[in-house]
Design an enzyme around this catalytic site. Structure first.
Site, PDB file in Angstrom:
ATOM      1  CG  HIS A 271      -1.809  -1.123   1.392  1.00  0.00           C
ATOM      2  ND1 HIS A 271      -2.921  -1.328   0.601  1.00  0.00           N
ATOM      3  CD2 HIS A 271      -1.772  -2.166   2.256  1.00  0.00           C
ATOM      4  CE1 HIS A 271      -3.536  -2.438   0.975  1.00  0.00           C
ATOM      5  NE2 HIS A 271      -2.869  -2.973   1.974  1.00  0.00           N
TER       6      HIS A 271
HETATM    7  O1  RIB Z   1      -4.854  -0.160   4.754  1.00  0.00           O
HETATM    8  C1  RIB Z   1      -3.473  -0.117   4.545  1.00  0.00           C
HETATM    9  C2  RIB Z   1      -2.848   0.974   5.365  1.00  0.00           C
HETATM   10  O2  RIB Z   1      -3.043   0.729   6.752  1.00  0.00           O
HETATM   11  C3  RIB Z   1      -1.327   1.055   5.186  1.00  0.00           C
HETATM   12  O3  RIB Z   1      -0.903   2.369   5.391  1.00  0.00           O
HETATM   13  C4  RIB Z   1      -0.823   0.175   6.285  1.00  0.00           C
HETATM   14  O4  RIB Z   1       0.503   0.536   6.686  1.00  0.00           O
HETATM   15  C5  RIB Z   1      -1.793   0.500   7.374  1.00  0.00           C
HETATM   16  O5  RIB Z   1      -1.342   1.677   8.030  1.00  0.00           O
END
Ligand code: RIB
Ligand code: CA
Length: 342
Positions: A271
């Protein structure tokens, strides 16, 4: 000939000097002046290493940390660890909010491990935190910089920036744009059927940032769930043969397991690194300006981002919503940049 050189030499020298200065000023002008706000977090660490490996494009002013994936003491330790692994102990780390604005805190040790970084051992990094609180750092910095000059990469809950905007709304002047990893629309959430973790962990903060009117780019699950690891992609990273390659392949091999099981996919998302990749190579991504709001009501849609992709409500646009990305292009960029680190 000697007379010619004597006459024109000063002119030639000043033209050369001017051209060198103009090139360097263009290069300097092109750099993204960046603050990374983060809750490391396995994918946050990958994003930080990608940023550290890209000094030509990114001037990482500072890292500000927030509670999220794990508690603040561990997200702050992990930010310092990433800094050490990336060989960038010149970058200051400021610890910020230990909890969300209003809701009860939630964490994601089940995904990121108890220490907040999967797959690798952690230790206490040599270099410590700055004394200044992250919120005060944001206020002081965003008040002092040129108008619209600083970009914020928002990789966790938006609590720090929300607190800074509440305390000093005038700091908006210093912000060029905020690129947020967060939100979900087309294919549902990852912490509830409709909400993504960063928004769900502090929806009130996201709503404060949204209503401040700062320029927002959202990198939601809609695109991060299309940019997935594979055995081959992780093998390429491991085959780099440097510490960074081993760290990232080990971290990601551990991190993606939960998502692969949950979604029944052959790979998992990275992500937060998508935010840095967007800053480095926006052509890898596509999206559109839309109206997006955040649901802050307790209940089944708490933390949901309502992204009006087709403009049904005919409301003003509030974010640039990224909906698609070039997965192989992302991994080619990530792998190439990681090869630059030790
Ligand atoms: O949903 C994914 C996000 O939530 C990313 O930033 C992961 O590191 C968590 O913080
Ligand atoms: Ca994160």
């Amino acid at each position: 000939m000697a007379r010619f050189t004597q006459t024109f030499q000063p002119l030639i020298r000043s033209i050369l000097l001017l051209s060198v200065l103009s090139i360097s000023s263009v290069q300097a002008a092109d750099k993204v002046d960046l603050i990374i706000d983060t809750d490391p977090g396995a994918d946050d660490v990958v994003a930080l290493l990608l940023a550290f490996a890209s000094p030509e494009e990114l001037n990482v002013r500072a890292i500000t940390t927030v509670a999220g994936n794990v508690r603040l003491d561990k997200t702050s330790r992990n930010a310092r660890l990433a800094r050490e692994w990336g060989g960038r102990e010149d970058i200051p780390v400021y610890a910020g909010a230990p909890r969300p604005l209003i809701r009860t805190p939630i964490y994601a040790e089940n995904i990121h491990g108890e220490e907040g970084v999967t797959g690798v051992p952690v230790h206490e990094p040599a270099k410590g935190l700055e004394q200044t609180h992250a919120v005060n750092y944001l206020i002081d910095t965003l008040r002092s910089v040129k108008p619209g000059s600083v970009t914020i990469a928002m990789l966790g809950p938006q609590t720090n920036l929300a607190l800074a905007l509440i305390q000093a709304p005038d700091i908006k002047q210093g912000i060029k744009e905020v690129v947020v990893m967060g939100g979900a629309h087309f294919n549902g959430g990852n912490i509830t059927p409709v909400a993504e973790f960063n928004l769900y962990a502090d929806p009130h903060a996201a709503d404060v940032v949204l209503k401040s009117g700062v320029k927002l780019v959202y990198i939601p699950l809609d695109v991060t769930h299309k940019i997935l690891t594979s055995e081959e992609r992780l093998k390429h990273i491991a085959a780099l043969g440097n510490t960074a390659g081993k760290l990232v392949s080990d971290i990601l091999n551990g991190y993606v397991k939960a998502d692969m099981e949950h979604y029944g996919l052959p790979g998992g998302p990275v992500h937060d690194a998508g935010v840095i990749a967007y800053l480095l190579k926006p052509s890898l991504f596509t999206g559109r300006e839309i109206n997006m709001v955040v649901d802050t009501r307790e209940g089944p849609t708490f933390g949901q981002t309502i992204a009006d992709w087709y403009g049904t409500l005919k409301q003003p646009n509030t974010v640039f919503w990224v909906e698609d990305g070039d997965a192989q292009g992302f991994f080619d960029l990530l792998t190439a940049r990681l090869s630059r680190l030790k």
